[in-house]
Design a protein around this motif. Structure first.
Motif, PDB file in Angstrom:
ATOM      1  N   PHE A  92      57.366  52.109   6.862  1.00  8.98           N
ATOM      2  CA  PHE A  92      58.738  51.674   6.559  1.00  8.98           C
ATOM      3  C   PHE A  92      59.502  51.342   7.840  1.00  8.98           C
ATOM      4  O   PHE A  92      60.079  50.264   7.972  1.00  8.98           O
ATOM      5  CB  PHE A  92      59.448  52.775   5.757  1.00  8.98           C
ATOM      6  N   GLY A  93      59.482  52.273   8.792  1.00  5.75           N
ATOM      7  CA  GLY A  93      60.260  52.076  10.004  1.00  5.75           C
ATOM      8  C   GLY A  93      59.676  51.028  10.933  1.00  5.75           C
ATOM      9  O   GLY A  93      60.387  50.396  11.697  1.00  5.75           O
ATOM     10  N   LYS A  94      58.345  50.857  10.863  1.00  2.00           N
ATOM     11  CA  LYS A  94      57.710  49.925  11.790  1.00  2.00           C
ATOM     12  C   LYS A  94      57.787  48.482  11.303  1.00  2.00           C
ATOM     13  O   LYS A  94      57.555  47.567  12.077  1.00  2.00           O
ATOM     14  CB  LYS A  94      56.245  50.314  11.979  1.00  2.00           C
ATOM     15  N   GLU A  95      58.061  48.299  10.025  1.00  2.00           N
ATOM     16  CA  GLU A  95      58.078  46.947   9.457  1.00  2.00           C
ATOM     17  C   GLU A  95      58.934  45.956  10.254  1.00  2.00           C
ATOM     18  O   GLU A  95      58.484  44.853  10.525  1.00  2.00           O
ATOM     19  CB  GLU A  95      58.560  46.987   8.004  1.00  2.00           C
ATOM     20  N   PRO A  96      60.177  46.286  10.656  1.00  2.00           N
ATOM     21  CA  PRO A  96      61.016  45.249  11.277  1.00  2.00           C
ATOM     22  C   PRO A  96      60.596  44.892  12.689  1.00  2.00           C
ATOM     23  O   PRO A  96      61.082  43.890  13.231  1.00  2.00           O
ATOM     24  CB  PRO A  96      62.408  45.887  11.285  1.00  2.00           C
ATOM     25  N   ILE A  97      59.716  45.673  13.327  1.00  2.00           N
ATOM     26  CA  ILE A  97      59.431  45.486  14.756  1.00  2.00           C
ATOM     27  C   ILE A  97      58.965  44.058  15.097  1.00  2.00           C
ATOM     28  O   ILE A  97      59.497  43.457  16.029  1.00  2.00           O
ATOM     29  CB  ILE A  97      58.451  46.566  15.254  1.00  2.00           C
ATOM     30  N   PRO A  98      58.006  43.468  14.363  1.00  2.00           N
ATOM     31  CA  PRO A  98      57.570  42.120  14.747  1.00  2.00           C
ATOM     32  C   PRO A  98      58.707  41.105  14.768  1.00  2.00           C
ATOM     33  O   PRO A  98      58.782  40.290  15.698  1.00  2.00           O
ATOM     34  CB  PRO A  98      56.550  41.750  13.666  1.00  2.00           C
ATOM     35  N   VAL A  99      59.596  41.174  13.781  1.00  2.00           N
ATOM     36  CA  VAL A  99      60.711  40.217  13.726  1.00  2.00           C
ATOM     37  C   VAL A  99      61.674  40.457  14.884  1.00  2.00           C
ATOM     38  O   VAL A  99      62.121  39.518  15.556  1.00  2.00           O
ATOM     39  CB  VAL A  99      61.452  40.331  12.373  1.00  2.00           C
ATOM     40  N   LEU A 100      61.971  41.734  15.156  1.00  2.00           N
ATOM     41  CA  LEU A 100      62.894  42.027  16.254  1.00  2.00           C
ATOM     42  C   LEU A 100      62.287  41.609  17.586  1.00  2.00           C
ATOM     43  O   LEU A 100      62.990  41.134  18.477  1.00  2.00           O
ATOM     44  CB  LEU A 100      63.251  43.514  16.254  1.00  2.00           C
TER      45      LEU A 100
END
Lengths: 438, 354
Positions: free
Chosen positions: A183-191
């Motif tokens: 859940f928490g790691k999901e946004p990392i690539p976009v950021l």
């Protein structure tokens, strides 16, 4: 507090286990499994969601007599936000009811990952309203996943859009304080992509499950003084993070939570001290006087049939649970237009979910005006809508502080497709040709 | 009356060394095997396979592994979750990076990689013991957690850190139906239980037990502690690694390090203690107690048609489960396996106890 309906459901479920052939062959019922967590460290957030979800199912039965005459039955199963228990609940409930489970809403990204292959084998749609795996927006690979109303990648994109509007991000620092799980790691690539594009520095600060202990993380925030903190937490982690931010006197105005970190249970413990804390509003916030809420009060809570506390109706997470149930019900309704007004199988509901078209008129008819924007899904796009606003805590309640943003699909779509292709190659899935299907 | 060894004479060394010396025991085991391999696949439902039997068998295998280390060699380990994690991720990387490798070979290689990891973390056992060793193995837990959630190579650059196991294919067939998966896991569990049962009766098993009972005395009679302790860590890790790979590939399908966190290590230790330290049967009983009982407790109110809320059912589950753990530990501190042995003793002289 136990309703007639619920005991009827229990009774029928018991009958179904004792004598499956007799009880359920003829019943005109649509069975909805409800995966919830009403206990454990995630329960402050899990309970209002579950109450909203169940209340909406009850409302459809009480007010409309079911979905076009097909009664909804449901059964709850406690997952405790644990993946293995979630899988057990899935196995327990997937074959119940005359046509099997309608669709699953696991309310956990970890469980979503574990169920993704299982639902494809069992032909049951997996609804992940506002969560789940972001690349599953590509329906040509993820035939059974529906991350409706926005994925984490959309959320990350909108947050960056919002802070970029306040001034150039070049040379600035953004810290992502995240739950150390899928859940928490999901946004990392976009950021990370955005960091390259805008020229800001991204600090990744993981918080271990369940997130009660965050002293070390916030010490880092204090040392590094990021210009913005994005909070990607859930359950007690959110209120703990806000408390720690107050302790290290990090300005709440510069904090932005994802839509799972921006509800009453997160800010209420700190009350006034959390004033100025911002969060994404996944289309809705804490509206409590729309048509559907009046119906909730009239048909359920005034008759003592509500699931939770009457005051809870209209809370942020209650609304989210309600909308999740609504999208499931609307998928069934849409499926009925093709397959007839009878209980549908998971496969038929999947067709409905892929051909959802909730326009402004339909939103008004559902009593949801002001709460949601039009949503239209297709074989290619299982997300349906990519819109969100920012809302801010003023010490007592949440209120909108921005206009609508839309996730930039030109930027996100290539990432979604690349990741989906990788998954398809790893799992040897043949991609559907969406041009032929529509 | 029924359970008496009267008239059963051993006339050869082979008979004297038999795994089960009493005829009734042999029949019983054969009966259990026939039920497990033939009757259960014919009648069990998908739920029973996927939610109860498969997890039970895999964790029983891990419990056997841990029991070899804790129960037979006396080395406390709190790193079982970590070693299961090593097994799961090694199997994943082998299967993804060498796609043509036979999946059974993948499991064995994953077990061997875990063996190496287990021996590395077992080295401190040569100097420290008891609770201090437990703390040292706890380091394995945190290190592996860090390794597999931070080093992207191990998860094949998955953006969320969650990985998905490829399908289980060997001998030209895909083993994906619940019955096939169950039979695969059952065969592996039975095979390894047999290996473990024979290991503990052998030279090496006896050296473990001697070390457990008193390491100084064991050293004096000629057992090399380095060899005994490290071999226990190695064999135990091999079992646990294979169990971890099965847990990931057969049961979960998709997982992240959280699936093998510290709670997994604790629940494994509980299984071994409640089942019975130093007993292969105890590993199965302990696994059944920890895996199956909570699920049953959770569903009992529902079966009885008692309309209580999900939260209450869940709280009741925790309370009754906790109470039962305390009850069993008070009634029989040596575990469920000891209760089973007492029952057999009683059965021997029943119905005339005097």
């Amino acid at each position: 507090m136990k309703t007639l309906l619920k005991s009827a459901v229990l009774a029928s479920a018991v009958c179904a286990t004792l004598a499956p052939a007799v009880a359920s062959a003829q019943a005109k019922e649509q069975f909805v499994p409800v995966l919830v967590y009403r206990t454990g460290t995630y329960s402050p957030n899990g309970v209002p969601w579950a109450n909203g979800f169940v209340d909406y199912l009850k409302l459809v039965n009480e007010r409309d007599g079911g979905i076009n005459g097909v009664k909804i039955t449901y059964e709850e199963c406690e997952t405790g936000y644990a993946t293995d228990r979630g899988v057990e609940c899935y196995e327990r409930l997937k074959a119940k009811g005359p046509t099997g489970a309608t669709g699953f809403n696991p309310l956990s990204t970890g469980i979503t990952f574990a169920l993704t292959e299982k639902v494809a084998a069992d032909k049951i749609p997996l609804f992940t309203t506002g969560y789940g795996r972001s690349e599953s927006a590509d329906g040509s690979v993820f035939k059974w996943n529906f991350p409706l109303m926005g994925t984490y990648w959309t959320a990350a994109d909108i947050l960056v859009q919002h802070v970029a509007k306040k001034g150039s991000l070049k040379g600035k620092k953004i810290a992502l304080v995240y739950h150390d799980s899928p859940f928490g790691k999901e946004p990392i690539p976009v950021l990370e992509e955005h960091a390259k594009k805008h020229g800001f520095e991204l600090l990744k600060l993981p918080v271990t499950h369940p997130g009660v202990e965050q002293k070390a993380t916030w010490l880092q925030v204090r040392q590094q003084r990021p210009d913005y903190v994005f909070l990607w937490g859930w359950g007690v982690m959110n209120s703990a993070a806000i408390r720690e931010a107050i302790n290290v006197s990090y300005p709440r105005l510069q904090m932005y939570g994802v839509w799972w970190s921006a509800a009453e249970p997160d800010t209420l413990p700190a009350e006034m001290a959390a004033k100025g804390y911002n969060g994404l509003a996944m289309q809705h916030s804490n509206e409590n006087s729309a048509g559907v809420h009046k119906d909730m009060i009239k048909f359920l809570h005034d008759k003592g049939k509500g699931t939770g506390d009457k005051k809870e109706v209209g809370n942020v997470l209650y609304n989210r649970g309600m909308l999740s149930a609504m999208l499931l019900v609307e998928s069934v309704r849409q499926g009925q237009t093709k397959f007839g007004k009878k209980p549908l199988t998971g496969e038929q509901v999947r067709w409905g979910a892929e051909n959802l078209n909730i326009d402004a008129a339909r939103i008004k008819a559902l009593g949801l005006d002001g709460i949601m924007q039009p949503l239209k899904t297709s074989c290619l796009d299982h997300e349906g809508a990519r819109k969100a606003r920012i809302h801010t805590w003023d010490g007592t309640t949440w209120s909108y502080t921005s206009d609508w943003y839309e996730g930039d699909n030109k930027f996100l779509r290539p990432m979604v497709e690349a990741q989906a292709k990788k998954y398809a190659a790893e799992k040897k899935i043949e991609q559907r040709d969406c041009k032929k299907e529509s | 009356m029924f359970y008496r060894e009267n008239g059963q004479f051993k006339t050869s060394y082979a008979e004297d060394q038999a795994l089960l010396s009493i005829r009734q025991d042999r029949w019983f085991i054969w009966l259990v095997l026939v039920v497990a391999f033939v009757v259960v696949p014919l009648f069990a439902s998908e739920y029973l396979f996927k939610a109860i039997l498969i997890p039970f068998l895999i964790l029983a295998l891990a419990a056997i592994g841990l029991n070899l280390l804790v129960g037979y060699c006396g080395q406390i380990s709190l790193g079982t979750g970590a070693f299961m994690m090593v097994g799961a991720y090694s199997a994943y990387n082998l299967a993804v990076r060498v796609p043509d490798l036979n999946i059974l070979l993948v499991f064995v290689l994953a077990g061997l990689i875990t063996t190496v990891a287990g021996m590395l973390f077992g080295i401190p056992s040569l100097r420290i013991k008891g609770l201090y060793l437990a703390v040292a193995t706890l380091a394995a837990q945190f290190f592996m957690d860090w390794l597999f959630s931070r080093v992207k190579w191990f998860t094949n650059d998955s953006p969320s850190g969650s990985v998905t196991a490829p399908a289980i294919t060997f001998f030209g067939a895909t083993w994906d139906s619940p019955t096939e998966k169950y039979l695969l896991v059952l065969a592996i569990a039975v095979l390894f239980a047999l290996i473990a049962k024979n290991l503990v009766r052998s030279n090496i098993g006896r050296s473990w037990m001697a070390t457990r009972d008193m390491d100084v005395a064991a050293e004096i009679i000629g057992i090399r502690p380095v060899y005994a302790k490290l071999s226990a860590f190695a064999v135990s890790s091999f079992f646990v690694g294979i169990a971890g790979a099965l847990w990931a590939f057969v049961h979960l399908g998709s997982w992240e390090p959280l699936a093998f966190d510290i709670n997994r290590s604790f629940s494994m230790i509980f299984m071994v203690i409640i089942g019975g330290l130093g007993s292969i049967l105890g590993s199965f009983l302990g696994a059944a107690f920890i895996v199956v009982l909570p699920l049953l407790l959770n569903q009992v109110p529902h079966w009885l048609g008692i309309p209580i809320s999900t939260a209450t059912a869940s709280h009741l589950e925790f309370m009754i489960f906790g109470a039962l753990i305390i009850f069993f530990l008070i009634v029989e501190p040596h575990g469920l396996a000891r209760l089973w042995a007492i029952a057999k003793e009683k059965l021997r002289i029943w119905p005339f106890p005097h």
